[in-house]
Design a protein around this motif. Structure first.
Motif, mmCIF file in Angstrom:
data_model
loop_
_atom_site.group_PDB
_atom_site.id
_atom_site.type_symbol
_atom_site.label_atom_id
_atom_site.label_comp_id
_atom_site.label_asym_id
_atom_site.label_seq_id
_atom_site.Cartn_x
_atom_site.Cartn_y
_atom_site.Cartn_z
ATOM 1 N N ASN A 7 0.844 -1.192 0.000
ATOM 2 C CA ASN A 7 0.000 0.000 0.000
ATOM 3 C C ASN A 7 0.879 1.241 0.000
ATOM 4 O OD1 ASN A 7 -1.849 -2.131 1.353
ATOM 5 N ND2 ASN A 7 -3.243 -0.426 0.943
ATOM 6 N N GLU A 8 0.429 2.282 -0.701
ATOM 7 C CA GLU A 8 1.149 3.551 -0.677
ATOM 8 C C GLU A 8 0.466 4.504 0.302
ATOM 9 O OE1 GLU A 8 -0.825 6.279 -2.770
ATOM 10 O OE2 GLU A 8 -2.075 4.658 -2.016
ATOM 11 N N PHE A 9 0.983 5.742 0.389
ATOM 12 C CA PHE A 9 0.601 6.629 1.486
ATOM 13 C C PHE A 9 -0.878 6.986 1.514
ATOM 14 C CE2 PHE A 9 0.917 9.691 -1.859
ATOM 15 C CZ PHE A 9 0.155 10.775 -1.481
ATOM 16 N N SER A 10 -1.504 7.182 0.352
ATOM 17 C CA SER A 10 -2.887 7.665 0.354
ATOM 18 C C SER A 10 -3.870 6.609 0.846
ATOM 19 C CB SER A 10 -3.290 8.140 -1.050
ATOM 20 O OG SER A 10 -3.556 7.045 -1.909
ATOM 21 N N GLN A 11 -3.481 5.341 0.777
ATOM 22 C CA GLN A 11 -4.379 4.259 1.176
ATOM 23 C C GLN A 11 -3.771 3.374 2.261
ATOM 24 O OE1 GLN A 11 -7.514 4.318 -0.119
ATOM 25 N NE2 GLN A 11 -6.693 6.213 -1.007
ATOM 26 N N ALA A 12 -2.777 3.904 2.964
ATOM 27 C CA ALA A 12 -2.103 3.114 3.995
ATOM 28 C C ALA A 12 -3.054 2.698 5.115
ATOM 29 C CB ALA A 12 -0.943 3.914 4.576
ATOM 30 N N ALA A 13 -4.039 3.535 5.409
ATOM 31 C CA ALA A 13 -4.968 3.223 6.498
ATOM 32 C C ALA A 13 -5.803 1.978 6.209
ATOM 33 C CB ALA A 13 -5.885 4.414 6.757
ATOM 34 N N MET A 38 3.215 0.142 3.085
ATOM 35 C CA MET A 38 2.864 0.883 4.290
ATOM 36 C C MET A 38 1.765 0.161 5.054
ATOM 37 S SD MET A 38 3.004 4.854 2.957
ATOM 38 C CE MET A 38 2.685 5.487 4.619
ATOM 39 N N SER A 39 1.924 0.092 6.376
ATOM 40 C CA SER A 39 0.920 -0.564 7.214
ATOM 41 C C SER A 39 -0.037 0.423 7.857
ATOM 42 C CB SER A 39 1.600 -1.401 8.301
ATOM 43 O OG SER A 39 2.391 -0.565 9.142
ATOM 44 N N ASP A 40 0.355 1.696 7.920
ATOM 45 C CA ASP A 40 -0.516 2.743 8.451
ATOM 46 C C ASP A 40 0.042 4.092 8.011
ATOM 47 O OD1 ASP A 40 1.532 3.554 10.329
ATOM 48 O OD2 ASP A 40 0.863 1.962 11.670
ATOM 49 N N ASP A 41 -0.623 5.159 8.446
ATOM 50 C CA ASP A 41 -0.245 6.501 7.998
ATOM 51 C C ASP A 41 1.121 6.954 8.516
ATOM 52 O OD1 ASP A 41 -2.554 6.867 6.521
ATOM 53 O OD2 ASP A 41 -3.678 7.686 8.220
ATOM 54 N N ASN A 42 1.627 6.289 9.552
ATOM 55 C CA ASN A 42 2.894 6.705 10.158
ATOM 56 C C ASN A 42 4.082 5.877 9.674
ATOM 57 O OD1 ASN A 42 1.629 8.683 11.862
ATOM 58 N ND2 ASN A 42 0.867 6.981 13.108
ATOM 59 N N ASP A 43 3.852 4.957 8.762
ATOM 60 C CA ASP A 43 4.887 4.050 8.285
ATOM 61 C C ASP A 43 5.800 4.739 7.267
ATOM 62 O OD1 ASP A 43 6.308 1.726 8.021
ATOM 63 O OD2 ASP A 43 4.603 0.479 7.463
ATOM 64 N N HIS A 44 6.880 4.064 6.889
ATOM 65 C CA HIS A 44 7.817 4.494 5.853
ATOM 66 C C HIS A 44 7.035 4.937 4.613
ATOM 67 C CE1 HIS A 44 11.549 4.419 3.531
ATOM 68 N NE2 HIS A 44 10.946 3.685 2.617
ATOM 69 N N ARG A 45 7.123 6.218 4.241
ATOM 70 C CA ARG A 45 6.232 6.790 3.233
ATOM 71 C C ARG A 45 6.587 6.346 1.821
ATOM 72 N NH1 ARG A 45 5.145 11.064 -0.190
ATOM 73 N NH2 ARG A 45 3.086 12.040 0.036
ATOM 74 N N LEU A 46 5.576 5.834 1.122
ATOM 75 C CA LEU A 46 5.733 5.380 -0.250
ATOM 76 C C LEU A 46 4.633 5.975 -1.124
ATOM 77 C CD1 LEU A 46 6.226 1.575 0.511
ATOM 78 C CD2 LEU A 46 8.048 3.174 -0.123
ATOM 79 N N THR A 47 4.959 6.246 -2.389
ATOM 80 C CA THR A 47 3.963 6.629 -3.383
ATOM 81 C C THR A 47 3.799 5.479 -4.369
ATOM 82 O OG1 THR A 47 5.503 7.550 -5.005
ATOM 83 C CG2 THR A 47 4.787 9.007 -3.194
ATOM 84 N N TYR A 48 2.863 5.622 -5.302
ATOM 85 C CA TYR A 48 2.694 4.551 -6.281
ATOM 86 C C TYR A 48 3.923 4.425 -7.189
ATOM 87 C CZ TYR A 48 1.133 8.101 -9.753
ATOM 88 O OH TYR A 48 1.046 9.174 -10.605
ATOM 89 N N ILE A 49 4.728 5.488 -7.281
ATOM 90 C CA ILE A 49 5.982 5.406 -8.029
ATOM 91 C C ILE A 49 6.916 4.392 -7.372
ATOM 92 C CG2 ILE A 49 7.976 6.665 -8.896
ATOM 93 C CD1 ILE A 49 5.328 7.550 -10.127
ATOM 94 N N HIS A 50 7.004 4.459 -6.047
ATOM 95 C CA HIS A 50 7.850 3.512 -5.312
ATOM 96 C C HIS A 50 7.327 2.081 -5.429
ATOM 97 C CE1 HIS A 50 8.584 7.371 -2.973
ATOM 98 N NE2 HIS A 50 9.776 7.072 -3.481
ATOM 99 N N THR A 182 14.466 5.333 -1.328
ATOM 100 C CA THR A 182 13.224 5.392 -0.554
ATOM 101 C C THR A 182 12.408 4.126 -0.758
ATOM 102 O OG1 THR A 182 13.118 7.805 -0.671
ATOM 103 C CG2 THR A 182 11.057 6.657 -0.224
ATOM 104 N N ALA A 183 12.351 3.642 -1.994
ATOM 105 C CA ALA A 183 11.565 2.453 -2.301
ATOM 106 C C ALA A 183 12.049 1.239 -1.525
ATOM 107 C CB ALA A 183 11.604 2.169 -3.800
ATOM 108 N N VAL A 184 13.359 1.085 -1.387
ATOM 109 C CA VAL A 184 13.910 -0.117 -0.741
ATOM 110 C C VAL A 184 14.200 0.095 0.737
ATOM 111 C CG1 VAL A 184 14.903 -0.855 -2.930
ATOM 112 C CG2 VAL A 184 16.333 0.415 -1.307
ATOM 113 N N GLY A 185 13.776 1.229 1.287
ATOM 114 C CA GLY A 185 14.131 1.566 2.659
ATOM 115 C C GLY A 185 13.294 0.929 3.736
ATOM 116 N N GLY A 186 12.153 0.327 3.369
ATOM 117 C CA GLY A 186 11.273 -0.261 4.375
ATOM 118 C C GLY A 186 11.824 -1.556 4.950
ATOM 119 N N GLU A 187 11.680 -1.732 6.247
ATOM 120 C CA GLU A 187 12.207 -2.929 6.916
ATOM 121 C C GLU A 187 11.522 -4.203 6.441
ATOM 122 O OE1 GLU A 187 12.032 -2.497 11.115
ATOM 123 O OE2 GLU A 187 13.431 -0.788 11.179
ATOM 124 N N ARG A 188 10.212 -4.150 6.233
ATOM 125 C CA ARG A 188 9.495 -5.373 5.823
ATOM 126 C C ARG A 188 9.836 -5.740 4.376
ATOM 127 N NH1 ARG A 188 5.681 -2.534 8.306
ATOM 128 N NH2 ARG A 188 4.602 -2.105 6.350
#
Length: 212
Positions: A7-13, A38-50, A182-188
């Protein structure tokens, strides 16, 4: 089958709702699910580009077999994922879309509109989409008597994309390094990728981006 959800930032919730339905269907079918976006609004921020970069890395390295992506309309994720070789992404609004894409196009990714029409009963629609996408054998054609031509055309399209696209790693190296980082920065994402990656050259590229 290994399935990645992103999920990206606009639909992380909505990630928790989508993940729950995907896991329920995957468990019934014996598939593994990796929640790499992204798992919620506070997670590592991603867009659909990422999402396109993440999906391409996971699929081309064979870290996963299938990607479930999306954004508000689903269109941005669709275009982003399809920009890369090795990724064949379909647009999916309802279970019929998922069934027909699996049988006719036999791709390896879906883009869903997580905002458009996501109202009462949305979780049921999502579950039925996943049931049609991941139940039974793919690439059987619809209607069945058209299987031969459909399989042939899906193969031709894959060849066309490979022919006109850059080499995968060469293409990634030509992107803005900060975009890829940024795209590869998330822990999961990193956990899923490094645990399951089957291509050392791609793994080395991702390590170099993380360490830069």
């Amino acid at each position: 089958m290994k399935i990645a959800l992103m999920n990206e930032f606009s639909q992380a919730a909505k990630n928790a709702t989508v993940l729950k339905e995907l896991q329920a269907v995957a468990q019934e079918q014996g598939h593994d699910v990796f929640n790499v976006g992204m798992s919620d609004d506070n997670d590592h921020r991603l867009t659909y580009i990422h999402l396109g970069i993440i999906a391409s890395l996971l699929l081309n390295s064979k870290a996963v077999d299938f990607v479930v992506s999306g954004c508000g309309t689903g269109q941005g994720a669709l275009m982003s994922l399809n920009a890369y070789p090795g990724v064949t992404c379909g647009y999916c609004i309802d279970p019929a879309d998922a069934f027909l894409f699996a049988q006719i196009n036999n791709g390896n990714a879906l883009a869903l509109p997580f905002a458009k029409g996501f109202g009462w009963g949305a979780e049921l629609n999502i579950r039925y989409i996943f049931e049609k996408a991941f139940t039974g054998e793919k690439g059987q054609g619809y209607p069945p008597e058209r299987k031969e031509s459909q399989v042939e055309n899906a193969g031709i399209l894959s060849q066309v994309k490979s022919a006109v696209a850059k080499d995968f790693l060469a293409g990634l190296k030509s992107l803005d390094p900060e975009l890829v980082k940024t795209a590869v920065g998330g822990e999961r994402f990193q956990a899923c990728f490094f645990e399951n990656c089957q291509d050392e050259a791609i793994a080395e590229f991702v390590r170099s981006v993380i360490d830069a």
